[in-house]
Scaffold this motif. Structure first.
Motif, PDB file in Angstrom:
ATOM      1  N   UNK A   1       0.825  -1.217   0.000  1.00 40.71           N
ATOM      2  CA  UNK A   1       0.000   0.000   0.000  1.00 40.71           C
ATOM      3  C   UNK A   1       0.856   1.263   0.000  1.00 40.71           C
ATOM      4  N   UNK A   2       0.796   1.985  -1.101  1.00 42.21           N
ATOM      5  CA  UNK A   2       1.438   3.301  -1.188  1.00 42.21           C
ATOM      6  C   UNK A   2       0.332   4.312  -0.935  1.00 42.21           C
TER       7      UNK A   2
ATOM      8  N   UNK B   1      -2.120   7.248  -0.900  1.00 38.64           N
ATOM      9  CA  UNK B   1      -2.351   8.300  -1.900  1.00 38.64           C
ATOM     10  C   UNK B   1      -2.533   9.691  -1.284  1.00 38.64           C
TER      11      UNK B   1
ATOM     12  N   UNK C   1      -9.608  -6.903  -0.244  1.00 38.97           N
ATOM     13  CA  UNK C   1      -8.895  -7.433  -1.411  1.00 38.97           C
ATOM     14  C   UNK C   1      -9.365  -6.835  -2.721  1.00 38.97           C
ATOM     15  N   UNK C   2     -10.179  -5.785  -2.647  1.00 36.38           N
ATOM     16  CA  UNK C   2     -10.745  -5.206  -3.872  1.00 36.38           C
ATOM     17  C   UNK C   2     -10.146  -3.827  -4.172  1.00 36.38           C
ATOM     18  N   UNK C   3     -10.152  -2.953  -3.172  1.00 39.90           N
ATOM     19  CA  UNK C   3      -9.804  -1.549  -3.460  1.00 39.90           C
ATOM     20  C   UNK C   3      -8.334  -1.222  -3.194  1.00 39.90           C
ATOM     21  N   UNK C   4      -7.743  -1.900  -2.219  1.00 45.45           N
ATOM     22  CA  UNK C   4      -6.314  -1.714  -1.928  1.00 45.45           C
ATOM     23  C   UNK C   4      -5.894  -2.849  -1.018  1.00 45.45           C
ATOM     24  N   UNK C   5      -4.609  -3.003  -0.838  1.00 42.64           N
ATOM     25  CA  UNK C   5      -4.121  -4.035   0.077  1.00 42.64           C
ATOM     26  C   UNK C   5      -4.002  -5.390  -0.589  1.00 42.64           C
TER      27      UNK C   5
ATOM     28  N   UNK D   1      -4.362  -9.089  -2.015  1.00 40.63           N
ATOM     29  CA  UNK D   1      -5.412  -9.864  -2.686  1.00 40.63           C
ATOM     30  C   UNK D   1      -4.862 -11.261  -2.929  1.00 40.63           C
TER      31      UNK D   1
ATOM     32  N   UNK E   1     -12.566 -14.595  -2.561  1.00 42.79           N
ATOM     33  CA  UNK E   1     -11.660 -13.437  -2.640  1.00 42.79           C
ATOM     34  C   UNK E   1     -11.574 -12.731  -1.283  1.00 42.79           C
TER      35      UNK E   1
ATOM     36  N   UNK F   1     -12.511 -13.862   1.834  1.00 44.29           N
ATOM     37  CA  UNK F   1     -12.104 -14.652   3.001  1.00 44.29           C
ATOM     38  C   UNK F   1     -10.637 -15.056   2.921  1.00 44.29           C
ATOM     39  N   UNK F   2     -10.175 -15.367   1.703  1.00 46.62           N
ATOM     40  CA  UNK F   2      -8.783 -15.794   1.588  1.00 46.62           C
ATOM     41  C   UNK F   2      -7.825 -14.595   1.622  1.00 46.62           C
TER      42      UNK F   2
ATOM     43  N   UNK G   1      -8.234 -11.911   3.294  1.00 51.25           N
ATOM     44  CA  UNK G   1      -8.151 -11.500   4.694  1.00 51.25           C
ATOM     45  C   UNK G   1      -7.385 -12.524   5.536  1.00 51.25           C
TER      46      UNK G   1
END
Lengths: 486, 95
Positions: free
Chosen positions: A96-97, A99, A323-327, A329, A339, A341-342, A344
Motif C-alpha cells: 500500500x502506497x 495516496x 482485497x478489492x480496493x487496496x491491500x 489480494x 476473494x 475470506x482468503x 483477509x
C-alpha cells in the motif's frame, strides 16, 4: 549531534552550528549502521529526507524557517504518507502506497520537519511488545534480548538509540506510554480529539490518539504544538484552541496536588519499578508538591472493558480490507466470497484475527447487550473514577507498566500480554491525557513514571514532567548501544 | 458464557475470514481465555448507567451539504489490485 535533544538541535540549526542536511545525513548514517540490529524502521526514505532538508536549509537562508524547520523525525507506519509505503505493520498493506497524507503529516511538513522514514509497530497497532509485526520484532536498545514495548515500539527504540531525535506514535491502550517507558524516553498521549486522526489507519476509533515520543517533555511540548488542533476531516477532533505548550513549562510546582491511585501500587507490581516510582514522587515533594493516596475503584475492570470495546471497533474498522480496493489480494479467487475470506486470512496475522473474531462475536446477535453495552456502561464508571479523583488532586502518578521491558518471546499467551497494560488502558477509555517519563532503571532496564491529568491538561502534564526533568537526568541517560555508533 | 466452535465459525463467516479446522480449535482456546477475562464485567452492577460511546460525550458534528472533495478516482485506484476502465475488478458475481 545525536546526543542533543530536539530542543537543542532546533537551537543549533537556528544558530547555524550545522545545517539540516548535515543533521539529516548524520541520522541516516546512524540508521544504516545500527538498525540492522534493532529493526526499528520498516521504510527509510533517505532521498526524500535529504531533499526536505535542503528545502529547510533554503528556507532558513531566506529567513522563513519556523522553530522546528529542518528537524529530522520518524513516523510510526500507521500515518498515511503520500507516495510512501504505509504498511501498519501488516502483510495486508505491504503493497500500500498511501495516496494522501495524514493531517499530522501535513502539519509536520508545514512546520518544515524532515521525515527519515516509517517505524515498525505491532500489526494494526494491536500488541504490547512489537512482536506482532509482519516485519519482525523490534529489539530494545537497552538490551537486545528485551522487547521495546508496543505498539509504537519502533518509534520508541529508534529515539532511545539515537537514530532520530523524536518520532510520532499512536496510543489506543498504552501504545505510546508503555514503549516510551520500556525504552527510557518521554511519550505523551494527548486527550482524545486533541490531535486529528485523519489519515491514521484506524484500530479503535473511540480510543485512538496520536502523540509525540522524544527525549524530554520539552521536546514533546514543541511537537504537540505542531500536531494538535481542530481538523474538519476528523469528526471527533475537538474545536478548541491550542495553547502554547512551551510557555508554561517552567511554572513552579509548589502547591501541586499529586494523587497516587492505590490500585496502581498493588499485586503484580515489580518491586524495583515501585521503588523507582516512589523515589520520583519524593522528588516532586522536594519541589513543593503534596501527595495523597486516591482510589480509582474500577481499575480492574478496564482491561475487560477494553477487550470488548477495542476489538468491536476493530472488527468494524478492519472490514474495509476486502482485497478489492487496496491491500493484499489472494491469487486466483474462485468467487467473491473466496476473494474476501482468503485475502483477509492471508493478509492478517494471528493477533489481528483474534481481535476481529472477538469483536465480531461480541457484537453479534445474542451477545451484544451482555458484552458491548455492558462494556460501555463500565467505561462510564471508569471515566467517572478519574473525574472524581481530579476533584481532589491536580495530577495522578504511578508506574506506566507493572514491569520493566520483558524478554522477547516471554509472553506467549495473549491474556498475559493484555494484562501488561493495566496502568495505561483505562486512560484511553476515559479519554484523558497521560505522559510517561523516565524515572530510573530496574535490572538495567528503564522504568517509566506515568503522569495523568484531566481532559485537555496537556500543558500541565508537560510542565509537571519538565520540572522533574530539570531536577533529574534519567531522561538524558542513553543505552550503551547508542554510543557504539558515531 | 462458554464459547463453542460454532461461535468461532459464525464470527469467521460474518467477518469474511477463512479459518481452517486446525485454526478454529486454536481460536476456540484463545478466545475462550479472553472471554473468561472479559466476563469479570458481569460481576459489576451497572443498573441505570448510561453506556459511554465517546469519552467527551460529544455527538457527531454536521456540516453544510456541499461538495468539498474533488474526484481523485485515478489516484485512489492506483493502489487497487485490479482495475479496468475506472472500475474495480472482482470475480464474476452474476452469471
Amino acid at each position: 549531534m545525536y546526543e542533543k535533544t530536539l530542543t537543542q538541535l532546533a537551537a543549533a540549526l537556528k544558530s547555524g552550528e550545522f545545517s539540516s542536511r548535515e543533521l539529516t545525513a548524520h541520522y541516516l548514517q546512524r540508521i544504516e549502521q545500527a538498525d540492522g540490529k534493532l529493526n526499528s524502521f520498516i521504510s527509510v526514505t533517505a532521498e526524500q529526507a535529504l531533499k526536505q532538508a535542503e528545502v529547510a536549509d533554503n528556507a532558513r537562508a531566506a529567513g522563513n524557517a519556523g522553530p522546528l524547520a529542518g528537524i529530522p523525525l520518524a513516523l510510526k507506519d500507521i500515518f498515511c504518507t503520500q507516495g510512501v509505503k504505509t504498511s501498519c505493520g501488516s502483510k495486508m498493506l505491504d503493497n500500500f502506497i498511501a495516496p494522501y497524507n495524514a493531517t499530522v503529516v501535513e502539519k509536520l511538513n508545514a512546520a518544515g520537519t524532515i521525515s527519515l522514514g516509517k517505524t515498525n509497530m505491532d500489526e494494526f497497532a494491536m500488541g504490547s511488545s512489537n512482536e506482532n509485526s509482519y516485519y519482525g520484532p523490534v529489539k530494545n536498545p537497552w538490551d537486545l534480548t528485551a522487547v521495546p514495548g508496543g505498539s509504537s515500539g519502533g518509534s520508541a527504540a529508534a529515539v532511545a538509540a539515537g537514530l532520530v531525535p523524536a518520532a510520532m506514535g499512536t496510543d489506543t491502550g498504552g501504545s505510546i506510554r508503555q514503549p516510551a517507558a520500556f525504552c527510557g524516553i518521554t511519550g505523551l498521549k494527548p486527550t482524545y480529539g486533541r490531535v486529528s486522526r485523519f489519515g491514521i489507519i484506524a484500530y479503535a476509533s473511540s480510543l485512538d490518539q496520536a502523540g509525540p515520543m522524544a527525549r524530554s517533555a520539552e521536546d514533546c511540548a514543541h511537537l504537540l504544538g505542531v500536531i494538535a488542533g481542530h481538523d474538519g476531516r476528523d469528526s471527533t477532533s475537538v474545536a478548541r484552541g491550542v495553547p502554547d505548550y512551551v510557555e508554561g513549562l517552567n511554572a513552579p510546582l509548589s502547591g501541586l496536588k499529586i494523587g497516587l491511585p492505590k490500585e496502581y501500587f498493588g499485586d503484580g507490581l515489580d518491586p524495583d519499578v515501585e521503588k523507582a516510582v516512589r523515589e520520583a514522587v519524593k522528588v516532586y515533594e522536594s519541589l513543593g508538591a503534596t501527595v495523597r493516596e486516591v482510589s480509582l475503584p474500577h481499575t480492574h475492570y478496564a482491561i475487560p472493558a477494553y477487550y470488548v470495546i477495542a476489538p468491536a471497533e476493530a472488527s468494524s474498522n478492519l472490514s474495509r480490507y476486502d482485497g478489492v480496493r487496496f491491500g493484499h489480494r489472494c491469487d486466483n479467487p474462485s468467487d467473491l466470497i473466496d476473494l474476501y475470506t482468503r485475502s483477509r486470512a492471508e493478509g492478517f496475522g494471528e493477533e489481528v484475527k483474534r481481535r476481529i473474531l472477538i469483536g465480531t462475536h461480541t457484537l453479534s446477535e445474542g451477545f451484544f447487550d451482555a458484552y458491548y453495552t455492558k462494556a460501555q456502561q463500565v467505561r462510564r464508571l471508569i471515566r467517572q473514577d478519574f473525574l472524581d479523583a481530579f476533584e481532589d488532586v491536580d495530577v495522578l502518578m504511578g508506574p506506566a507498566s507493572p514491569t520493566p521491558a520483558f524478554d522477547l518471546g516471554a509472553k506467549k499467551d495473549p491474556v498475559s500480554m493484555y494484562l501488561q497494560d493495566i496502568y495505561t488502558i483505562a486512560v484511553n477509555l476515559a479519554g484523558i491525557p497521560g505522559i510517561s517519563v523516565p524515572a530510573g532503571l530496574a535490572g538495567g532496564r528503564p522504568v517509566g513514571l506515568q503522569i495523568l491529568g484531566t481532559h485537555f491538561a496537556e500543558a500541565q502534564l508537560l510542565n509537571v514532567a519538565h520540572q522533574f526533568q530539570q531536577a533529574t537526568d534519567w531522561h538524558l541517560q542513553r543505552p550503551a548501544f547508542a554510543e557504539e555508533y558515531a | 458464557m462458554a464459547l463453542e466452535e460454532s461461535h468461532v465459525r459464525r464470527a469467521a463467516h460474518l467477518a469474511r475470514l477463512a479459518v481452517s479446522d486446525d485454526q478454529a480449535s486454536g481460536f476456540v482456546d484463545d478466545l475462550s481465555r479472553i472471554l473468561d477475562m472479559v466476563d469479570q464485567l458481569q460481576s459489576l452492577d451497572t443498573e441505570g448507567v448510561t453506556p459511554l460511546a465517546h469519552p467527551l460525550d460529544a455527538t457527531q458534528r454536521l456540516r453544510a451539504d456541499e461538495v468539498t472533495e474533488t474526484n481523485q478516482r485515478d489516484t485512489f485506484q492506483r493502489c487497487a489490485p485490479a482495475v479496468e476502465n475506472g472500475l474495480y475488478l472482482v470475480p464474476r458475481v452474476v452469471e
